[in-house]
Design an enzyme around this catalytic site. Structure first.
Site, PDB file in Angstrom:
ATOM      1  CB  CYS A 104      51.267  40.814  46.896  1.00  0.00           C
ATOM      2  SG  CYS A 104      49.999  39.805  46.141  1.00  0.00           S
ATOM      3  CB  CYS A 132      42.564  39.976  46.865  1.00  0.00           C
ATOM      4  SG  CYS A 132      44.017  40.297  47.833  1.00  0.00           S
ATOM      5  CB  THR A 135      49.137  37.026  41.954  1.00  0.00           C
ATOM      6  OG1 THR A 135      49.652  38.076  41.147  1.00  0.00           O
ATOM      7  CG2 THR A 135      49.311  37.362  43.417  1.00  0.00           C
ATOM      8  CD  GLU A 139      53.214  38.039  41.040  1.00  0.00           C
ATOM      9  OE1 GLU A 139      54.394  38.038  41.432  1.00  0.00           O
ATOM     10  OE2 GLU A 139      52.300  38.602  41.667  1.00  0.00           O
ATOM     11  CG  HIS A 174      42.447  42.373  41.340  1.00  0.00           C
ATOM     12  ND1 HIS A 174      42.420  41.662  42.518  1.00  0.00           N
ATOM     13  CD2 HIS A 174      43.756  42.462  41.014  1.00  0.00           C
ATOM     14  CE1 HIS A 174      43.654  41.326  42.875  1.00  0.00           C
ATOM     15  NE2 HIS A 174      44.487  41.813  41.974  1.00  0.00           N
ATOM     16  CE1 TYR A 186      45.726  45.549  42.554  1.00  0.00           C
ATOM     17  CE2 TYR A 186      47.681  46.897  42.286  1.00  0.00           C
ATOM     18  CZ  TYR A 186      47.016  45.695  42.114  1.00  0.00           C
ATOM     19  OH  TYR A 186      47.669  44.644  41.510  1.00  0.00           O
ATOM     20  CB  CYS A 196      46.559  45.094  49.183  1.00  0.00           C
ATOM     21  SG  CYS A 196      46.817  45.466  47.439  1.00  0.00           S
ATOM     22  CD  GLU A 211      51.334  44.002  42.073  1.00  0.00           C
ATOM     23  OE1 GLU A 211      50.269  43.455  41.764  1.00  0.00           O
ATOM     24  OE2 GLU A 211      51.401  44.983  42.836  1.00  0.00           O
TER      25      GLU A 211
HETATM   26 FE1  SF4 Z   1      48.162  41.161  45.940  1.00  0.00          FE
HETATM   27 FE2  SF4 Z   1      46.873  43.419  46.433  1.00  0.00          FE
HETATM   28 FE3  SF4 Z   1      46.273  41.983  44.235  1.00  0.00          FE
HETATM   29 FE4  SF4 Z   1      45.622  41.134  46.699  1.00  0.00          FE
HETATM   30  S1  SF4 Z   1      44.836  42.954  45.621  1.00  0.00           S
HETATM   31  S2  SF4 Z   1      46.508  39.928  45.056  1.00  0.00           S
HETATM   32  S3  SF4 Z   1      47.359  41.819  47.913  1.00  0.00           S
HETATM   33  S4  SF4 Z   1      48.236  43.046  44.688  1.00  0.00           S
END
Ligand code: SF4
Length: 478
Positions: free
Chosen positions: A98, A102, A189, A256, A291, A295, A298, A442
């Protein structure tokens, strides 16, 4: 825009209060516990100046016309939404973890939508305030931690019904010059290496919960803000060397925190909701859908690394040509690309909002993340299957380095004699750490737990339409 060096320097100028394992972290850039997370976020700054990546990483600001980092952008088209996914996959491929930034991007875009609606229906002026803040964020290329999740206490009770009223962030004082907020945000995060946090409500609210309907921006080092850094699987290995960490440069997931707001003052210019409880639910869903879109970007970038590591390990072990190994690698690819397909689809099917930015197709975006809660586990399971049990039983790096035990480890952990044993050990540690407890949890709970997506799928699906389709073909007259 800032580059990675300027980003690190900007963090050095901040003075957040951070506790970790019974001590204070004074400098997140160099402290071994936070350094890998800073490195991952720093890549979002560095790549903006890389000619190979700048098309994805930078964009023209819709506010100022200036070139800005995409992580501060308000989406202007479905192409912007698609490029966001491509950008996230590309960075995930480079970090294997991560890179945190984002969450703030999604918080900015959802606040853009919700403040516009609240103003139109309530006569407030939150949107103009927010635009001024957004301009400040873009011009200073800030990293903003999107701060949604409250501790929640007894889940059967609303915020105002909790035995402890602070279990959701709330306004405890309204002043002429601003408000005072109290409470905490969990699983934050990238918080310790952000510049600001953007506080959002976390659940739907009723008339008794007015004080909990609050959105505002707060510097991470504002008086009264206390960060308690979270423990991760194998995080103590960061102090021992680099092989056992697996991914020494970037570590796993986002670093986190539990972030406590102990009566923090926020000036009105940084308050974007204060009491408009009716809009909390929409705020939550808008942020969450943005968000969940991510996924398939990333996490697929991370999966690309894991698939590569697994295929490479199969070669090191001399089993790459076996048909069952190929079949399992194909399955891993299929699962990863399915997640990516969903993210591209929810972006391509996005629409223009009344506020003037572009929003994902919420049904498809929630499908992305629900798939992720299963597929990342299956990809990890297949990686374990192919790589072999030694990823869980390898000796310490210190014993590998020891003149007494090192030669034995070298001798007995060799597979193909043409492959250095250290390469095989390094790859095993990478697989172990990318598929360990924190990384998988996660994938399950980041951007919301699976049930939250199921609720959205049921709500966003037009079941009546589907029933009509069936009745028509069955020639059922109603
Ligand atoms: Fe992390 Fe992916 Fe969330 Fe971005 S979208 S904060 S890289 S888990």
């Amino acid at each position: 825009m800032m580059n990675d060096k300027q980003y690190r320097e900007s963090l050095r100028r901040l003075k957040p209060v951070i506790y970790c394992n019974g001590r204070r972290i004074e400098n997140v850039v160099d402290d071994p516990m936070t350094k890998p997370h800073v490195n991952a976020a720093a890549l979002t700054y560095k790549l903006a100046f890389d000619p190979e990546c700048e098309d994805l990483m930078t964009v023209e600001s819709s506010l100022t016309g200036q070139k800005i980092n995409r992580f501060t952008h308000i989406h202007q088209s479905t192409d912007d939404l698609i490029n966001k996914v491509k950008m996230l996959r590309m960075i995930g491929q480079r970090t294997g973890t991560c890179f945190q930034r984002c969450v703030g991007l999604d918080a900015l875009n959802s606040t853009f939508i919700v403040t516009h609606k609240v103003d139109r229906e309530c006569g407030t002026d939150y949107h103009q305030r927010f635009l001024a803040y957004l301009k400040f964020v873009q011009e200073n290329d800030l990293m903003v931690a999107g701060s949604m999740t409250d501790p929640k206490g007894d889940r059967s009770k609303k915020p105002g019904q909790q035995a402890d009223p602070d279990l959701y962030v709330r306004v405890v004082e309204r002043r002429r010059d601003g408000i005072v907020v109290r409470g905490a945000k969990c699983h934050q995060t990238g918080m310790v290496n952000s510049h600001h946090m953007l506080i959002l409500p976390t659940t739907n609210l009723g008339p008794d919960d007015k004080d909990y309907a609050v959105a505002c921006a707060i510097p991470v080092d504002a008086p009264g803000v206390i960060h308690i850094f979270g423990r991760q699987t194998n995080d103590g290995r960061r102090l021992d060397g680099d092989i056992d960490t697996g991914n020494a440069e970037y570590a796993i997931v986002g670093g986190e925190t539990l972030t406590v707001l102990d009566d923090v003052f926020v000036p009105w210019k940084h308050v974007f909701m204060c009491g408009e409880y009716k809009y909390a639910q929409e705020y939550v869903e808008t942020f969450a859908s943005y968000h969940r879109q991510n996924y398939g970007g990333c996490k697929v970038g991370v999966a690309d690394v894991l698939i590569g590591a697994t295929a490479q390990m199969a070669e090191y072990n001399g089993v790459a040509a076996a048909s069952h190994i190929k079949d399992k690698i194909i399955e891993m690819i299929h699962l990863a690309e399915t997640m990516y397909n969903c993210s591209i689809a929810c972006s391509a099917e996005g629409h223009l909002t009344e506020a003037g930015n572009w929003y994902v197709d919420a049904l498809l975006a929630n499908t992305v993340k629900l798939n992720c809660t299963r597929f990342m586990y299956e990809i990890a399971r297949l990686a374990h299957d192919i790589a072999g049990g030694f990823i869980a039983t390898l000796p310490y790096e210190a014993d590998y380095r020891s003149p007494v035990t090192g030669p034995y480890i070298e001798k007995y952990f060799t597979a193909d004699p043409k492959v250095p044993t250290e390469h095989r050990i390094r790859l095993a540690r990478l697989i172990e750490n990318m598929t360990g407890g924190t990384a998988l949890a996660e994938s399950m709970h980041g951007a919301g737990s699976p049930q939250a997506m199921r609720v959205m799928l049921y709500r966003e699906t037009n079941l009546e339409h589907k029933k009509r389709l069936a009745r028509r073909l069955a020639k059922i007259e109603l």
